[in-house]
Write a protein that holds these residues in place. Sequence first.
Motif, short mmCIF file in Angstrom:
data_model
loop_
_atom_site.label_atom_id
_atom_site.label_comp_id
_atom_site.label_asym_id
_atom_site.label_seq_id
_atom_site.Cartn_x
_atom_site.Cartn_y
_atom_site.Cartn_z
N MET A 343 37.01 64.89 -18.63
CA MET A 343 36.62 65.92 -17.65
C MET A 343 36.36 67.27 -18.33
O MET A 343 35.40 67.96 -17.98
CB MET A 343 37.68 66.03 -16.55
CG MET A 343 37.59 64.84 -15.59
SD MET A 343 38.54 65.07 -14.08
CE MET A 343 40.19 64.76 -14.68
N ILE A 344 37.21 67.64 -19.30
CA ILE A 344 36.96 68.89 -20.03
C ILE A 344 35.61 68.80 -20.75
O ILE A 344 34.80 69.74 -20.71
CB ILE A 344 38.09 69.16 -21.07
CG1 ILE A 344 39.39 69.54 -20.35
CG2 ILE A 344 37.68 70.22 -22.07
CD1 ILE A 344 39.35 70.91 -19.69
N THR A 346 33.04 66.83 -20.08
CA THR A 346 31.94 66.80 -19.11
C THR A 346 31.66 68.20 -18.58
O THR A 346 30.51 68.62 -18.46
CB THR A 346 32.29 65.85 -17.94
OG1 THR A 346 32.59 64.56 -18.49
CG2 THR A 346 31.15 65.72 -16.96
N TYR A 347 32.73 68.93 -18.30
CA TYR A 347 32.60 70.31 -17.82
C TYR A 347 31.90 71.17 -18.87
O TYR A 347 30.96 71.89 -18.58
CB TYR A 347 34.00 70.85 -17.51
CG TYR A 347 34.04 72.22 -16.86
CD1 TYR A 347 33.83 72.36 -15.50
CD2 TYR A 347 34.31 73.35 -17.62
CE1 TYR A 347 33.88 73.62 -14.90
CE2 TYR A 347 34.37 74.60 -17.03
CZ TYR A 347 34.16 74.73 -15.67
OH TYR A 347 34.21 75.96 -15.08
#
Lengths: 469, 94
Positions: A343-344, A346-347
Amino acid sequence: MTVDTLRLTAEETNGLLTRKEASSDEIYRAYLEAIDARDEELHAFLHVCDDDPGEGIPIAVKDVIGTRGIPTTAGSKILESYVPVYDATVIERCRARGLRVIGKTNTDEFAMGSSTENSSFGPSRNPWDPSRVPGGSGGGSAAAVSGGLAPWALGSDTGGSIKQPAALCGHVGLRPTYGTVSRFGVVAFASSLDQVGPVAKSVRDCAFLYSVIAGRDENDSTTVDVPAVELPRNHDLKGLRIGVPTEMNDDAPGIEPGVRDAVRKAIELAESLGASVDECSLPLSVEYGVACYYLVAPAEASANLARYDGVRFGLREDGADFREMVMKTRDVGFGDEPKRRIMIGTYALSSGYYDAYYGTAQRVRTAIKREHDALFERFDVLVSPTSPTVAFPLGAKIDDPVAMYMNDVLTIPSCMAGLPGLNVPCGLSEGLPVGLQLIGPQFGENTLFRAGHALERALGFDVVPERLR
Amino acid sequence: MARITRDEVLHVARLARLELSDDEVSKFQEQLSDILEAVSKVAELDLADVPPTAHPLAIENAWADDVPRPCLPLDEVFANAPDRDGDYFRTPPA
């Protein structure tokens, strides 16, 4: 013939073989018995091989490295049932020298972690004190070598996963220069950082195993030709120029006094062996290295881990349609740390944030590399503690990801710059091992081996954990 | 530095094809905010003139000879497949 699995280096174990004091099978069985006796406590292995072909000595292999016919899980539920149909290049090269795989060692899931507590199959334990972590992500290989369950092992290092466990378990580990060892057949985490390397009881073992696995591989286009490896024999360090970055030593973030003192003594010893020692500075690398790493590595991980979609291999959860199947598979299959990093990443790569996060981190990476390059104009080797602390208790940092990430503050900068790093145990603090980190310029492995070997000899550190002697 | 919102967590999870439970969304909202706050440190530096590094070695154009080589037999390719239909991987309908 009894094989002293706790104490013998790979070189000494191989000596039993060449002098015909023990057969390959006898040696292999001796390590299997050691695993029987001690691995219930240490949990170094995720899979133990009852047998494996070859005429040489055994080797333990981190479970991110693909082994034909032997389960390879990367410490993840999503690969729990995965059995590779080909060997990684490093395994082929070990097999070509007769080495026999004795088992696959525990790791934080997808090598993401500093303690093995992120393994989906439970943590490994530190052989010096089983209430403490062995470090990570390669804590399984570290516990196996330190606990005498294998004469040596293969690890992998993205931001410190060979060096930091070696420091916490009191043995030797090399993170090679990026591009010297093939990543073909290795489960990918962050491709511009991942390197396979040796984990051993002595610097000479480390150098020898490096010579076995290093070199260009047509199946990994990032590999290059590697200078011939010289097995170190020197007793002095005459002419060696050692740089001591103050930000990584006396002023290192979170450094424990016992760690600082043990490393200071090792540096004084190096001086007495003929090295010249001078202070220097890596201000930007230490201050911004961790932040840079935790953008670059998760960004690459988010792309690499996209392949776990339940289609070609690995876990599949049922779903009404394709999308639901993929999302359920990834929810059930990945643990918390891969999810956080995906998620980090992808962000950091997503539209509108790319330049601010990933783009900026790549520029910081250049600045870190330049800062190191400038120091290697004046020095042959940089030294520091490998870890600012000794092994910490299980559970101490698991609920605070940012605190866990700070374990790597001293190992990360040189990884970002693609530089080789060697951990040599240099003393005890509160009864636990302290690791000395030696960093060299790109392709400076032979210098690290020379420096490490002379220091190891002069330090006389006993790599067998006190409670097992 | 602003904290990441619940909607942003859900958006990123969707992009990454991760299904999250409600509890996970709350937990990750907290943890991802802490991590982003820590890594945002990179923005403190003025690096406009510094080129980006994607790869630590200066390798360009690693060529390989373009010669056919045998690939894995199909049964091995499918050995780890969750579902197979002849020479295809079978999945639920898209």
